[in-house]
Design a protein around this motif. Structure first.
Motif, PDB file in Angstrom:
ATOM      1  N   UNK A 129       0.821  -1.219   0.000  1.00 30.20           N
ATOM      2  CA  UNK A 129       0.000   0.000   0.000  1.00 30.20           C
ATOM      3  C   UNK A 129       0.848   1.260   0.000  1.00 30.20           C
ATOM      4  N   UNK A 130       2.118   1.143   0.373  1.00 30.53           N
ATOM      5  CA  UNK A 130       2.950   2.325   0.524  1.00 30.53           C
ATOM      6  C   UNK A 130       2.714   3.045   1.848  1.00 30.53           C
ATOM      7  N   UNK A 131       1.821   2.498   2.680  1.00 29.50           N
ATOM      8  CA  UNK A 131       1.528   3.136   3.965  1.00 29.50           C
ATOM      9  C   UNK A 131       2.434   2.526   5.032  1.00 29.50           C
ATOM     10  N   UNK A 132       3.197   3.370   5.767  1.00 26.09           N
ATOM     11  CA  UNK A 132       4.125   2.803   6.752  1.00 26.09           C
ATOM     12  C   UNK A 132       3.378   2.188   7.934  1.00 26.09           C
ATOM     13  N   UNK A 133       4.033   1.226   8.581  1.00 26.36           N
ATOM     14  CA  UNK A 133       3.405   0.507   9.698  1.00 26.36           C
ATOM     15  C   UNK A 133       2.968   1.461  10.805  1.00 26.36           C
ATOM     16  N   UNK A 134       3.648   2.570  10.943  1.00 30.71           N
ATOM     17  CA  UNK A 134       3.293   3.531  11.997  1.00 30.71           C
ATOM     18  C   UNK A 134       1.896   4.115  11.783  1.00 30.71           C
ATOM     19  N   UNK A 135       1.368   3.970  10.561  1.00 26.16           N
ATOM     20  CA  UNK A 135       0.031   4.525  10.307  1.00 26.16           C
ATOM     21  C   UNK A 135      -0.997   3.429  10.030  1.00 26.16           C
ATOM     22  N   UNK A 136      -0.721   2.231  10.565  1.00 25.93           N
ATOM     23  CA  UNK A 136      -1.651   1.127  10.298  1.00 25.93           C
ATOM     24  C   UNK A 136      -2.952   1.205  11.081  1.00 25.93           C
ATOM     25  N   UNK A 137      -2.979   2.039  12.133  1.00 24.58           N
ATOM     26  CA  UNK A 137      -4.274   2.220  12.810  1.00 24.58           C
ATOM     27  C   UNK A 137      -5.280   2.780  11.813  1.00 24.58           C
ATOM     28  N   UNK A 138      -4.812   3.660  10.939  1.00 27.55           N
ATOM     29  CA  UNK A 138      -5.699   4.227   9.910  1.00 27.55           C
ATOM     30  C   UNK A 138      -6.156   3.154   8.920  1.00 27.55           C
ATOM     31  N   UNK A 139      -5.252   2.253   8.575  1.00 29.97           N
ATOM     32  CA  UNK A 139      -5.607   1.154   7.662  1.00 29.97           C
ATOM     33  C   UNK A 139      -6.681   0.283   8.317  1.00 29.97           C
ATOM     34  N   UNK A 140      -6.489   0.013   9.613  1.00 24.48           N
ATOM     35  CA  UNK A 140      -7.460  -0.826  10.328  1.00 24.48           C
ATOM     36  C   UNK A 140      -8.825  -0.145  10.364  1.00 24.48           C
ATOM     37  N   UNK A 141      -8.841   1.157  10.651  1.00 28.03           N
ATOM     38  CA  UNK A 141     -10.131   1.867  10.679  1.00 28.03           C
ATOM     39  C   UNK A 141     -10.810   1.813   9.312  1.00 28.03           C
ATOM     40  N   UNK A 142     -10.018   1.977   8.248  1.00 22.39           N
ATOM     41  CA  UNK A 142     -10.558   1.881   6.891  1.00 22.39           C
ATOM     42  C   UNK A 142     -11.150   0.488   6.649  1.00 22.39           C
ATOM     43  N   UNK A 143     -10.394  -0.554   7.018  1.00 19.09           N
ATOM     44  CA  UNK A 143     -10.873  -1.920   6.786  1.00 19.09           C
ATOM     45  C   UNK A 143     -12.127  -2.211   7.611  1.00 19.09           C
ATOM     46  N   UNK A 144     -12.172  -1.686   8.842  1.00 20.03           N
ATOM     47  CA  UNK A 144     -13.363  -1.906   9.683  1.00 20.03           C
ATOM     48  C   UNK A 144     -14.588  -1.240   9.054  1.00 20.03           C
ATOM     49  N   UNK A 145     -14.391  -0.012   8.558  1.00 16.93           N
ATOM     50  CA  UNK A 145     -15.505   0.672   7.896  1.00 16.93           C
ATOM     51  C   UNK A 145     -15.957  -0.104   6.667  1.00 16.93           C
ATOM     52  N   UNK A 146     -14.997  -0.621   5.928  1.00 14.64           N
ATOM     53  CA  UNK A 146     -15.332  -1.392   4.727  1.00 14.64           C
ATOM     54  C   UNK A 146     -16.110  -2.655   5.101  1.00 14.64           C
ATOM     55  N   UNK A 147     -15.635  -3.343   6.129  1.00 17.85           N
ATOM     56  CA  UNK A 147     -16.306  -4.587   6.551  1.00 17.85           C
ATOM     57  C   UNK A 147     -17.726  -4.302   7.020  1.00 17.85           C
ATOM     58  N   UNK A 148     -17.932  -3.107   7.609  1.00 22.70           N
ATOM     59  CA  UNK A 148     -19.269  -2.732   8.091  1.00 22.70           C
ATOM     60  C   UNK A 148     -20.191  -2.305   6.953  1.00 22.70           C
ATOM     61  N   UNK A 149     -19.685  -2.291   5.740  1.00 27.90           N
ATOM     62  CA  UNK A 149     -20.528  -1.933   4.598  1.00 27.90           C
ATOM     63  C   UNK A 149     -20.552  -0.443   4.302  1.00 27.90           C
ATOM     64  N   UNK A 150     -19.676   0.316   4.960  1.00 33.66           N
ATOM     65  CA  UNK A 150     -19.660   1.765   4.702  1.00 33.66           C
ATOM     66  C   UNK A 150     -18.975   2.078   3.371  1.00 33.66           C
ATOM     67  N   UNK A 151     -19.269   3.267   2.869  1.00 30.53           N
ATOM     68  CA  UNK A 151     -18.673   3.734   1.619  1.00 30.53           C
ATOM     69  C   UNK A 151     -17.372   4.470   1.966  1.00 30.53           C
ATOM     70  N   UNK A 152     -16.302   3.706   2.227  1.00 30.74           N
ATOM     71  CA  UNK A 152     -15.058   4.306   2.714  1.00 30.74           C
ATOM     72  C   UNK A 152     -13.965   4.234   1.648  1.00 30.74           C
ATOM     73  N   UNK A 153     -12.957   5.066   1.825  1.00 32.39           N
ATOM     74  CA  UNK A 153     -11.814   5.066   0.922  1.00 32.39           C
ATOM     75  C   UNK A 153     -10.631   5.637   1.695  1.00 32.39           C
ATOM     76  N   UNK A 154      -9.436   5.555   1.120  1.00 34.29           N
ATOM     77  CA  UNK A 154      -8.269   6.172   1.759  1.00 34.29           C
ATOM     78  C   UNK A 154      -7.597   7.107   0.763  1.00 34.29           C
ATOM     79  N   UNK A 155      -7.105   8.224   1.284  1.00 36.22           N
ATOM     80  CA  UNK A 155      -6.418   9.197   0.426  1.00 36.22           C
ATOM     81  C   UNK A 155      -5.184   8.554  -0.213  1.00 36.22           C
TER      82      UNK A 155
END
Lengths: 232, 156
Positions: A129-155
């Protein structure tokens, strides 16, 4: 097939084959069949002696006068106790108690992953993804929103990468963080043990099962393909 | 490979139904010199590439260039099929991309040298017409232009 294409341009090729049945049909110019599991083409990780034996056998085929040549590695060295393929998520029962807070769990895994990086001189499979491990909390929040069926994306998603592919890369980076972090804790762990731990005991494993479910219910074949690659 | 009867059913079915091309003969070019004088490139189908390069997608028939002097810490894998164990390559990249082992063979004088570039394709291709007709020959021409005698083809 690739070997044949290269040979036609004048390059002499020698191939390592893991599926004898297919190699017999395709007939590359020269192939060495090895009896190792998928993911273990050269035999065993951190076993230079075995890797050299495989290489010498494969390169030795270049002195053959005519082809196609298909030879077997002259030994039956299935590496240790590794199964031929890792267990699938569907065959692993999740534990009753799995951490709810995946972001917190990921932060803890990151500490182990830092140890992994120290041990491995910086080698890691993390980085799709090019996203460093230090910012994986953001990746997790994105994935959780996606799993919940939300219309999410990442910059950070490049415009040319479709959303399901990006979800897959996020899942693969998360798996790399956990698997390598686990290796830092338990250097002798094999792929089966780590898969059982990840899919059975971690919140991230449970999250990825939910991601798979959302992708799999889509009618879009690209979404289904991404689901297939995350968990079965 | 592991014996078919030891594989999980889904992997076994994938292999049994794989539309492998059937050929009777093979193109065959003998290297013009002994191995100790040959320049070798790895061409892998393990879906490897340099970190930051465009990841592969499933069924992707394009290729990536990996300069032979790329530090192994900078090589990642976007072939992430769950049909194989990634722990092996996490531990040791030489399991699919034996760059360190080949350097050792060069040092010992068994192999002439390493090419300036290695090449990488995606694995698990069920349909490879473009590799056969376009991207494969393109890599072959690049290898020839780079003075490569021998390609070692490695799977995942």
């Amino acid at each position: 097939m690739l070997a044949r294409a290269l040979e036609l341009t004048g390059i002499s090729t020698t191939s390592i084959s893991l599926v004898r049945e297919h190699t017999e049909k395709v007939k590359p110019p020269r192939a060495l069949y090895v009896p190792f599991p998928f993911g273990h083409a050269l035999g065993r990780p951190d076993d230079p002696e075995l890797q050299h034996r495989v290489l010498r056998a494969a390169l030795g085929l270049l002195s053959e006068a005519a082809g196609p040549v298909l030879r077997d590695l002259p030994e039956d060295a299935e590496p240790g106790d590794q199964p031929p393929a890792p267990p699938q998520a569907s065959g692993i029962k999740p534990a009753e108690q799995v951490p709810d807070d995946v972001a917190m769990e990921t932060t803890q895994m990151r500490r182990y992953h830092e140890r992994w990086l120290e041990k491995s001189s910086g080698r890691t499979l993390l980085g799709l993804t090019g996203i460093p491990a230090t910012r994986f909390r953001g990746v997790v929040r994105f994935l959780e929103g996606f799993a919940d069926g939300q219309d999410v994306d990442m910059a950070e998603r490049p415009p040319e990468v479709p959303l399901p592919n990006f979800v897959r890369y996020c899942a693969d980076d998360l798996k790399a963080l956990y698997f390598e972090g686990h290796l830092a804790m338990k250097p002798a762990a094999g792929g089966e043990e780590i898969a059982r731990w990840f899919w059975g005991e971690t919140g991230a494993g449970r999250l990825l099962r939910r991601i798979r479910d959302r992708l799999d219910t889509s009618d879009d074949p690209r979404w289904k393909a991404a689901a297939f690659g995350i968990a079965r | 490979m592991p014996r078919l009867d030891r594989l999980p059913q889904i992997s076994r079915n994938n292999l049994l139904t794989f539309p492998a091309q059937v050929n009777d003969t093979a193109p065959f070019v003998r290297p013009g010199k002994p191995l100790a004088g040959c320049r070798l490139a790895i061409v892998t189908t393990a879906g490897l590439h340099v970190r930051g390069d465009r990841p592969f997608t499933p069924g992707d028939q394009t290729y990536r260039v990996i300069s032979s002097d790329t530090p192994t810490a900078d090589i990642v894998q976007s072939h992430t099929s769950i049909g194989f164990d990634r722990v092996a390559i996490m531990r040791d990249i030489n399991i699919s991309f034996p760059i360190d082992r080949l350097r050792e063979l060069v040092t010992r004088g068994e192999l002439g040298g390493l090419a300036s570039n290695c090449y990488s394709f995606m694995g698990a291709q069920r349909e490879a017409a473009r590799i056969e007709s376009a991207t494969g020959p393109e890599v072959g021409r690049r290898l020839a232009a780079e003075g490569v005698d021998v390609a070692l083809i490695t799977p995942t």
